[in-house]
Motif scaffolding. Structure first.
Motif, PDB file in Angstrom:
ATOM      1  N   GLU A 169      45.722  56.785   9.186  1.00 22.81           N
ATOM      2  CA  GLU A 169      44.847  56.035   8.287  1.00 22.81           C
ATOM      3  C   GLU A 169      43.984  56.966   7.433  1.00 22.81           C
ATOM      4  O   GLU A 169      43.809  56.748   6.235  1.00 22.81           O
ATOM      5  CB  GLU A 169      43.937  55.101   9.092  1.00 22.81           C
ATOM      6  CG  GLU A 169      44.644  53.923   9.738  1.00 22.81           C
ATOM      7  CD  GLU A 169      45.110  52.899   8.735  1.00 22.81           C
ATOM      8  OE1 GLU A 169      44.380  52.637   7.747  1.00 22.81           O
ATOM      9  OE2 GLU A 169      46.223  52.364   8.909  1.00 22.81           O
ATOM     10  N   SER A 170      43.437  58.011   8.060  1.00 23.11           N
ATOM     11  CA  SER A 170      42.388  58.788   7.372  1.00 23.11           C
ATOM     12  C   SER A 170      42.466  60.289   7.601  1.00 23.11           C
ATOM     13  O   SER A 170      41.548  61.005   7.196  1.00 23.11           O
ATOM     14  CB  SER A 170      41.017  58.306   7.868  1.00 23.11           C
ATOM     15  OG  SER A 170      40.907  58.509   9.279  1.00 23.11           O
ATOM     16  N   ARG A 177      38.121  58.177   1.284  1.00 20.84           N
ATOM     17  CA  ARG A 177      38.328  56.961   0.492  1.00 20.84           C
ATOM     18  C   ARG A 177      39.815  56.896   0.169  1.00 20.84           C
ATOM     19  O   ARG A 177      40.419  57.911  -0.188  1.00 20.84           O
ATOM     20  CB  ARG A 177      37.498  57.038  -0.800  1.00 20.84           C
ATOM     21  CG  ARG A 177      37.619  55.819  -1.734  1.00 20.84           C
ATOM     22  CD  ARG A 177      36.796  54.670  -1.196  1.00 20.84           C
ATOM     23  NE  ARG A 177      36.461  53.701  -2.253  1.00 20.84           N
ATOM     24  CZ  ARG A 177      37.215  52.633  -2.563  1.00 20.84           C
ATOM     25  NH1 ARG A 177      38.342  52.420  -1.920  1.00 20.84           N
ATOM     26  NH2 ARG A 177      36.823  51.791  -3.494  1.00 20.84           N
ATOM     27  N   GLU A 178      40.403  55.721   0.295  1.00 19.18           N
ATOM     28  CA  GLU A 178      41.825  55.593   0.020  1.00 19.18           C
ATOM     29  C   GLU A 178      42.128  56.055  -1.406  1.00 19.18           C
ATOM     30  O   GLU A 178      41.511  55.600  -2.369  1.00 19.18           O
ATOM     31  CB  GLU A 178      42.274  54.142   0.202  1.00 19.18           C
ATOM     32  CG  GLU A 178      43.773  53.954   0.092  1.00 19.18           C
ATOM     33  CD  GLU A 178      44.209  52.540   0.433  1.00 19.18           C
ATOM     34  OE1 GLU A 178      45.392  52.229   0.209  1.00 19.18           O
ATOM     35  OE2 GLU A 178      43.370  51.755   0.916  1.00 19.18           O
ATOM     36  N   ASP A 181      42.430  53.878  -4.768  1.00 18.40           N
ATOM     37  CA  ASP A 181      41.959  52.504  -4.529  1.00 18.40           C
ATOM     38  C   ASP A 181      40.582  52.334  -5.157  1.00 18.40           C
ATOM     39  O   ASP A 181      39.588  52.879  -4.682  1.00 18.40           O
ATOM     40  CB  ASP A 181      41.903  52.238  -3.033  1.00 18.40           C
ATOM     41  CG  ASP A 181      41.672  50.774  -2.701  1.00 18.40           C
ATOM     42  OD1 ASP A 181      41.314  50.004  -3.619  1.00 18.40           O
ATOM     43  OD2 ASP A 181      41.856  50.398  -1.538  1.00 18.40           O
ATOM     44  N   GLY A 187      39.925  50.692   0.992  1.00 18.94           N
ATOM     45  CA  GLY A 187      39.929  51.423   2.256  1.00 18.94           C
ATOM     46  C   GLY A 187      38.907  52.543   2.319  1.00 18.94           C
ATOM     47  O   GLY A 187      38.840  53.395   1.422  1.00 18.94           O
ATOM     48  N   ARG A 188      38.134  52.543   3.392  1.00 17.27           N
ATOM     49  CA  ARG A 188      37.123  53.584   3.606  1.00 17.27           C
ATOM     50  C   ARG A 188      37.052  53.943   5.084  1.00 17.27           C
ATOM     51  O   ARG A 188      37.212  53.095   5.957  1.00 17.27           O
ATOM     52  CB  ARG A 188      35.728  53.105   3.167  1.00 17.27           C
ATOM     53  CG  ARG A 188      35.524  52.967   1.664  1.00 17.27           C
ATOM     54  CD  ARG A 188      34.108  52.501   1.374  1.00 17.27           C
ATOM     55  NE  ARG A 188      33.803  52.457  -0.061  1.00 17.27           N
ATOM     56  CZ  ARG A 188      34.019  51.404  -0.837  1.00 17.27           C
ATOM     57  NH1 ARG A 188      34.549  50.288  -0.304  1.00 17.27           N
ATOM     58  NH2 ARG A 188      33.704  51.439  -2.115  1.00 17.27           N
ATOM     59  N   GLN A 192      39.953  53.034   7.636  1.00 17.85           N
ATOM     60  CA  GLN A 192      40.267  52.520   6.296  1.00 17.85           C
ATOM     61  C   GLN A 192      39.965  51.021   6.204  1.00 17.85           C
ATOM     62  O   GLN A 192      40.832  50.192   5.889  1.00 17.85           O
ATOM     63  CB  GLN A 192      41.711  52.821   5.913  1.00 17.85           C
ATOM     64  CG  GLN A 192      41.964  54.287   5.602  1.00 17.85           C
ATOM     65  CD  GLN A 192      41.226  54.770   4.343  1.00 17.85           C
ATOM     66  OE1 GLN A 192      41.699  54.567   3.229  1.00 17.85           O
ATOM     67  NE2 GLN A 192      40.068  55.407   4.520  1.00 17.85           N
ATOM     68  N   THR A 194      39.176  47.570   4.984  1.00 20.58           N
ATOM     69  CA  THR A 194      39.636  47.006   3.713  1.00 20.58           C
ATOM     70  C   THR A 194      39.340  45.515   3.651  1.00 20.58           C
ATOM     71  O   THR A 194      39.538  44.803   4.632  1.00 20.58           O
ATOM     72  CB  THR A 194      41.144  47.223   3.541  1.00 20.58           C
ATOM     73  OG1 THR A 194      41.442  48.625   3.644  1.00 20.58           O
ATOM     74  CG2 THR A 194      41.622  46.716   2.188  1.00 20.58           C
ATOM     75  N   TYR A 255      49.440  46.192   8.315  1.00 16.71           N
ATOM     76  CA  TYR A 255      50.286  46.519   7.166  1.00 16.71           C
ATOM     77  C   TYR A 255      51.709  46.063   7.503  1.00 16.71           C
ATOM     78  O   TYR A 255      52.057  45.922   8.676  1.00 16.71           O
ATOM     79  CB  TYR A 255      50.246  48.025   6.861  1.00 16.71           C
ATOM     80  CG  TYR A 255      50.829  48.895   7.951  1.00 16.71           C
ATOM     81  CD1 TYR A 255      52.185  49.218   7.963  1.00 16.71           C
ATOM     82  CD2 TYR A 255      50.043  49.389   8.980  1.00 16.71           C
ATOM     83  CE1 TYR A 255      52.728  50.011   8.964  1.00 16.71           C
ATOM     84  CE2 TYR A 255      50.570  50.176   9.983  1.00 16.71           C
ATOM     85  CZ  TYR A 255      51.915  50.485   9.969  1.00 16.71           C
ATOM     86  OH  TYR A 255      52.459  51.254  10.970  1.00 16.71           O
TER      87      TYR A 255
END
Length: 314
Positions: A169-170, A177-178, A181, A187-188, A192, A194, A255
């Motif tokens: 994810e990160s 930050r994605e 995006d 996503g953060r 992420q 969202t 997802y």
């Protein structure tokens, strides 16, 4: 002579039947027409069998798990272990008026979790070049380890599933930050986070205004707690890790199914191998058809109902 041989065969069958029943097992009967038997006493644990009922069962021990409320009965968190069926059934659907089965011992306690926080050297050994910014990862590890303690992510399976998820994810960077995006609620952070459907509930849980200040989701103070919130509150993912069901873990993150599932499962196996010395049999990398889509907007209750076999309970 034939009668003596036949008598001996019957006696041997009788002995084997007796031996197949655990010495301390107590006989009960299920009360549901289609009862899920789960690998662990959690509603999100894998279903190993469905018992058509009512069915006579032997129970050798019982264990605390997820609470279950059956209409007309008090809620119970006790689950009966059915050795002949390789799993647990909620006591709510066993023929007793009690919330805990009388005359049945508690199952042996799980072994104590391994001690020690995860270090930068640990995650580098697990995930190699996926750790792209070691200094950022190092800065975030104290808060991430605290979040893991708070979430009872304290066994090799749970740690492996959590860390494998976050590294995809990160990259285990708390402040990421994605890429590309530009959405307000894009996503953060570690998990992420969202969508306003996640920013809102997470903010209310912690008493902060994430909707008004979404950048808090990738701050050092809140990134790890939010990951813990998603793992245990928005979803109940620890039992999926306990069951080695990385396919369901991936579905819970939200997802659609695809090649990414296998990549994350491979990272899960690498982490397991590092943390425990081996990869146990039974790792599940794929999803059921019901969980193959994007489940990110589902509530926890909706997600848990999605994979349940129609007509089953428990």
């Amino acid at each position: 002579m034939f009668k003596r041989v036949l008598s001996s065969a019957v006696a041997l069958v009788a002995i084997s039947l007796v031996a197949a029943t655990p010495a301390q097992a107590v006989a009960f009967q299920t009360t549901a027409s289609a009862l899920n038997i789960r690998s662990e006493p959690y509603l999100s644990a894998a279903v190993v069998k469905v018992l058509n009922g009512p069915t006579a069962v032997d129970v050798d021990c019982q264990k605390l798990g997820d609470p279950v409320t059956v209409p007309g009965r008090a809620a119970t968190s006790w689950w009966a272990h059915l050795p002949a069926h390789g799993g647990y059934a909620t006591v709510g659907y066993i023929n007793t008026t009690e919330t805990k089965l009388p005359g049945v011992p508690d199952c042996p306690a799980d072994p104590p979790p391994p001690a020690g926080d995860v270090t930068l050297a640990d995650v580098q050994a697990m995930f190699g070049t996926r750790i792209a910014n070691p200094s950022i990862v190092q800065t975030g590890l104290p808060s991430l380890n605290q979040a893991m303690r708070d979430a009872n992510i304290n066994t090799p399976r749970r740690k492996a599933a959590f860390l494998a998820t976050l590294v995809h994810e990160s990259r285990l960077e708390y402040n990421i930050r994605e890429i590309g995006d530009t959405r307000v609620y894009g996503g953060r952070g570690y998990i992420q986070l969202t969508g306003d459907f996640n920013y809102g509930p997470a903010g209310r849980y912690f008493g902060i205004d994430l909707l008004g200040n979404p950048e808090l989701a990738r701050s050092l103070q809140w990134s790890a707690p939010i990951a813990r919130w998603y793992w245990t509150v928005a979803r109940n993912i620890n039992p999926m890790a306990d069951a080695l069901d990385m396919g369901k873990v991936n579905a819970a993150i939200g997802y659609p199914a695809g090649a990414e599932d296998q990549r994350r499962c491979d990272s899960f196996k690498n982490a397991l191998r590092y943390l425990s010395g081996s990869v146990p049999a039974g790792v599940i990398c794929t999803r059921s058809k019901a969980l193959s889509g994007d489940t990110s907007k589902l509530t926890k209750t909706q997600f848990e109902a999605l994979d349940r076999i129609p007509g089953t309970v428990g």
